[in-house]
Design a protein around this motif. Structure first.
Motif, PDB file in Angstrom:
ATOM      1  N   THR A 194       0.833  -1.128  -0.350  1.00 29.87           N
ATOM      2  CA  THR A 194       0.091   0.108   0.218  1.00 29.87           C
ATOM      3  C   THR A 194       0.716   1.386   0.183  1.00 29.87           C
ATOM      4  O   THR A 194       0.806   1.852  -1.066  1.00 29.87           O
ATOM      5  CB  THR A 194      -1.113  -0.076   1.363  1.00 29.87           C
ATOM      6  N   THR A 195       1.660   1.601   0.696  1.00 29.94           N
ATOM      7  CA  THR A 195       2.759   2.464   0.415  1.00 29.94           C
ATOM      8  C   THR A 195       3.738   2.881  -0.542  1.00 29.94           C
ATOM      9  O   THR A 195       3.682   3.512  -0.796  1.00 29.94           O
ATOM     10  CB  THR A 195       4.038   1.957   2.125  1.00 29.94           C
ATOM     11  N   LEU A 196       4.370   1.405  -1.189  1.00 29.53           N
ATOM     12  CA  LEU A 196       4.082   1.639  -2.593  1.00 29.53           C
ATOM     13  C   LEU A 196       4.157   2.523  -3.024  1.00 29.53           C
ATOM     14  O   LEU A 196       4.208   3.778  -4.547  1.00 29.53           O
ATOM     15  CB  LEU A 196       5.064  -0.089  -2.886  1.00 29.53           C
ATOM     16  N   VAL A 197       2.351   2.186  -3.701  1.00 27.78           N
ATOM     17  CA  VAL A 197       1.934   2.817  -4.875  1.00 27.78           C
ATOM     18  C   VAL A 197       1.360   4.048  -3.916  1.00 27.78           C
ATOM     19  O   VAL A 197       1.402   4.827  -5.186  1.00 27.78           O
ATOM     20  CB  VAL A 197       0.324   1.773  -4.520  1.00 27.78           C
ATOM     21  N   LEU A 198       0.890   4.221  -3.309  1.00 32.77           N
ATOM     22  CA  LEU A 198       0.915   5.593  -2.297  1.00 32.77           C
ATOM     23  C   LEU A 198       2.239   6.541  -2.992  1.00 32.77           C
ATOM     24  O   LEU A 198       1.952   7.444  -3.807  1.00 32.77           O
ATOM     25  CB  LEU A 198       0.232   5.723  -1.400  1.00 32.77           C
ATOM     26  N   SER A 199       2.917   5.652  -3.036  1.00 30.75           N
ATOM     27  CA  SER A 199       4.051   7.149  -2.871  1.00 30.75           C
ATOM     28  C   SER A 199       5.104   6.720  -4.285  1.00 30.75           C
ATOM     29  O   SER A 199       5.218   8.073  -4.432  1.00 30.75           O
ATOM     30  CB  SER A 199       5.272   6.436  -1.864  1.00 30.75           C
ATOM     31  N   ALA A 200       4.085   5.824  -5.254  1.00 31.51           N
ATOM     32  CA  ALA A 200       4.420   6.347  -5.886  1.00 31.51           C
ATOM     33  C   ALA A 200       3.594   7.712  -6.791  1.00 31.51           C
ATOM     34  O   ALA A 200       4.171   8.756  -8.164  1.00 31.51           O
ATOM     35  CB  ALA A 200       3.954   4.196  -7.045  1.00 31.51           C
ATOM     36  N   PHE A 201       2.685   7.688  -6.752  1.00 33.72           N
ATOM     37  CA  PHE A 201       2.042   8.640  -7.174  1.00 33.72           C
ATOM     38  C   PHE A 201       2.851  10.143  -6.412  1.00 33.72           C
ATOM     39  O   PHE A 201       2.557  11.160  -7.117  1.00 33.72           O
ATOM     40  CB  PHE A 201       0.351   8.236  -6.313  1.00 33.72           C
TER      41      PHE A 201
END
Length: 185
Positions: A22-29
């Motif tokens: 979840t952190t990876l996906v939000l952080s990519a944004f």
């Protein structure tokens, strides 16, 4: 299959994996690697994998008498549930999110101190996470996104090190590194 204590699974890899993905996906944004218009794709992850899976892991840590794991997973699971509800149902509150990020940064800094006697991998996860929260709270979204990506990778490493140690019958410490501060004997 080999279980760490003979009868129950280690819930930490589930909690760490839910947090990492979840952190990876939000952080990519946040890092600007993906269009901000796609941010809603993280909402399902926030509600179920980042949120629910971490809360379940936290409850299981409670029953294993692991106070640190219980508090960490339950709190960050609740963070993701809050994120989901705020973005999905209360978007007018988004300008005020920084106060929550500051508060989670403080909480994470305190939890990071607790990792000094855990292992090097967990130390790195919490170090990067409190830096991520403070960067995001201070408005440095792109930098916070990139540090968040590093945080996610460190959390995944920590999760998979525990899984591999269990699968290969090795002590987890061999993969996670020694504590920063060793316990006196």
């Amino acid at each position: 299959m080999y279980m760490a204590n003979g009868n129950t699974a280690n819930p930490a890899p589930l909690g760490l994996s839910g947090f990492a993905l979840t952190t990876l996906v939000l952080s990519a944004f946040n890092a600007g690697l993906l269009s901000g218009q796609g941010v809603p794709v993280v909402l399902g992850l926030a509600a179920f994998y980042g949120g629910l899976a971490q809360i379940v892991a936290g409850i299981l840590e409670y029953f294993k008498a692991n106070t640190f794991g219980y508090v960490a997973f339950f709190t960050y699971g609740a963070f993701w549930e809050w994120f989901y509800l705020t973005v999905a149902y209360f978007p007018s509150a988004l300008p005020y999110v920084s106060i929550v990020l500051w508060a989670f940064g403080i909480f994470t800094f305190i939890m990071w101190i607790g990792t000094f006697r855990a292992n090097a991998a967990l130390f790195v996860v919490f170090l990067l996470l409190w830096i991520t929260f403070f960067l995001l709270a201070g408005g440095a979204t792109t930098a916070g996104g990139f540090v968040g990506i590093l945080t996610a990778l460190a959390a995944w490493y920590t999760a998979f090190a525990q899984i591999l140690a269990e699968m290969w019958g090795k002590p987890a410490g061999a993969f996670l590194g020694p504590p920063i501060i060793k316990t006196k004997k």
